[in-house]
Design an enzyme around this catalytic site. Structure first.
Site, mmCIF file in Angstrom:
data_model
loop_
_atom_site.group_PDB
_atom_site.id
_atom_site.type_symbol
_atom_site.label_atom_id
_atom_site.label_comp_id
_atom_site.label_asym_id
_atom_site.label_seq_id
_atom_site.Cartn_x
_atom_site.Cartn_y
_atom_site.Cartn_z
ATOM 1 N N GLU A 218 -2.109 10.576 -0.233
ATOM 2 C CA GLU A 218 -1.076 10.576 0.822
ATOM 3 C C GLU A 218 -0.653 12.006 1.181
ATOM 4 O O GLU A 218 -0.403 12.309 2.346
ATOM 5 C CB GLU A 218 0.143 9.751 0.386
ATOM 6 N N GLY B 144 0.824 -1.209 0.000
ATOM 7 C CA GLY B 144 0.000 0.000 0.000
ATOM 8 C C GLY B 144 0.852 1.250 0.000
ATOM 9 O O GLY B 144 1.893 1.321 -0.649
ATOM 10 N N GLU C 294 -9.474 9.081 6.454
ATOM 11 C CA GLU C 294 -9.548 8.454 5.130
ATOM 12 C C GLU C 294 -10.582 9.150 4.256
ATOM 13 O O GLU C 294 -10.367 9.349 3.061
ATOM 14 C CB GLU C 294 -9.864 6.963 5.261
ATOM 15 N N GLU D 295 1.319 7.633 4.779
ATOM 16 C CA GLU D 295 1.446 9.090 4.720
ATOM 17 C C GLU D 295 2.381 9.714 5.752
ATOM 18 O O GLU D 295 2.201 10.882 6.104
ATOM 19 C CB GLU D 295 0.055 9.692 4.909
ATOM 20 N N ASN D 296 3.377 8.988 6.270
ATOM 21 C CA ASN D 296 4.289 9.551 7.273
ATOM 22 C C ASN D 296 4.646 10.996 6.932
ATOM 23 O O ASN D 296 4.970 11.305 5.781
ATOM 24 C CB ASN D 296 5.580 8.736 7.321
HETATM 25 ZN ZN LIG Z 1 -5.383 7.038 3.582
#
Ligand SMILES: [Zn+2]
Length: 343
Positions: free
Chosen positions: A310, A273, A332, A276-277
């Site tokens: 992201e 996947g 999300e 998003e760090n």
């Molecule tokens: Zn997400």
């Protein structure tokens, strides 16, 4: 859930993954220094830790800023069922007092298929196996990389140092601020990254890679880099061309400038996947790379949409965060809506 009597404010973390000898499993070791404030009197510190061995005699406890003294640690114990590390003290911590807890620890890098905490990944090129190190902390795996208050509402700032071999590149959430040699034989090098924004521990990220990169600068002056293994670099140009305009649009739409000087987008073969760090987004290769020669056309939209999702999380999730995981659908939902709007 952790008790709410202690609130972290800052972490100094150092990690040294060792992928340079033989075959997996690979070890890592490190240290953490946790600064926290007491919100309710207690004689026990409870933090999260899983799969880490605390080095004997390495635990130190000291008073922090404005606090005259600290009680002594009498014992500590891991509770593997709840991922808790209990540290018992011979006196009370009082409301408003500040403290610093330090320890050294060691662990084993996880596999990419587990993809939890610090893990190793690999690829083949020119008949050789190349090993790299990546991270995945969401939802509750920061505790596998370093002992911490591992809950989304327990935000703090993080200074990360990654110790790597001299021929690798290390990345952290923030830009590189210092590099120094760590061994007389010039093998180990320590890279320290700029202090992160105030954020949840699940957003801490790193990479130790041998990938080349391409880079550009966004309209508002943020450095944007895309990293992938050498063979796939031609397919990194497309991501680089869309990442800047997406960032510009989100800054404009939210009215909030991206708070870091750089953002890295890293594609790795074994990553699952995308994550998003803050300042260091990890992707599986097919989510970030697009090459006209071999990607079907619809992937062009898909890749742009994943990047937008992201990057949107940098605001929706990273800057503004759910207090607990039952509200993560909001992160999300907003990120998915923004991804359509940005494109
Ligand atoms: Zn997400």
């Amino acid at each position: 859930r952790l008790p709410s009597n202690l609130a972290p404010t800052h972490y100094n973390i150092e990690l040294r993954p060792d992928i340079y000898n033989g075959e997996p499993p690979f070890p890592f070791d490190g240290s953490v220094e946790i600064f926290f404030t007491c919100r309710e009197d207690t004689n026990q510190i409870v933090i999260n830790s899983v799969g880490l061995v605390i080095e004997d005699g390495s635990m130190e406890f000291e008073p922090g800023e404005g606090t005259p003294s600290a009680p002594e640690i009498t014992s500590y114990e891991l509770d593997p069922d709840r991922d808790f590390l209990f540290i018992d003290l011979d006196g009370d911590l009082e409301v408003g007092q500040n403290f610093v807890l330090r320890m050294r620890f060691a662990g084993t890098l996880n596999t990419a298929s587990l993809g939890a905490g610090a893990f190793w990944d690999s690829y083949h090129q020119d008949g050789e196996t190349h090993y790299v190190v990546l991270s995945q902390m969401q939802a509750n795996d920061a505790r596998r990389a370093f002992p911490c208050f591992d809950e989304p509402a327990m935000k703090a700032t993080f200074d990360l140092t990654m110790v790597r071999s001299a021929d690798m590149t290390a990345l952290g959430n923030g830009p590189l601020v210092n590099t120094e040699e760590r061994s007389v034989d010039e093998f180990w090098v320590a890279d320290t990254f700029d202090t992160t924004p105030y954020m949840s521990p699940y957003l801490v990220a790193f990479a130790v890679i041998d990938y080349p990169h391409v880079e550009t600068v966004s309209e508002n002056g943020h450095l944007i880099r895309v990293w992938a293994r050498a063979e796939l670099m031609p397919a990194a140009e497309y991501a680089l061309s869309v990442a800047g305009p997406i960032m510009d649009w989100l800054e404009d739409y939210t009215g909030q400038e991206f708070p870091m000087a750089k953002i890295d987008h890293v594609a790795s073969p074994g990553f699952s996947g995308a994550m998003e760090n803050w300042g260091l987004v990890h992707y599986m290769e097919s989510y970030l790379l697009y090459d006209e020669a071999w990607s079907p056309t619809y992937r062009k939209i898909y890749v742009a949409s994943v990047i937008a999702h992201e990057v949107a999380h940098q605001w929706f999730g990273n800057l503004v965060t759910c207090e607990w995981w039952d509200e993560t659908w909001l992160n999300e939902g907003f990120a998915s809506a923004m991804d359509y709007m940005a494109l």
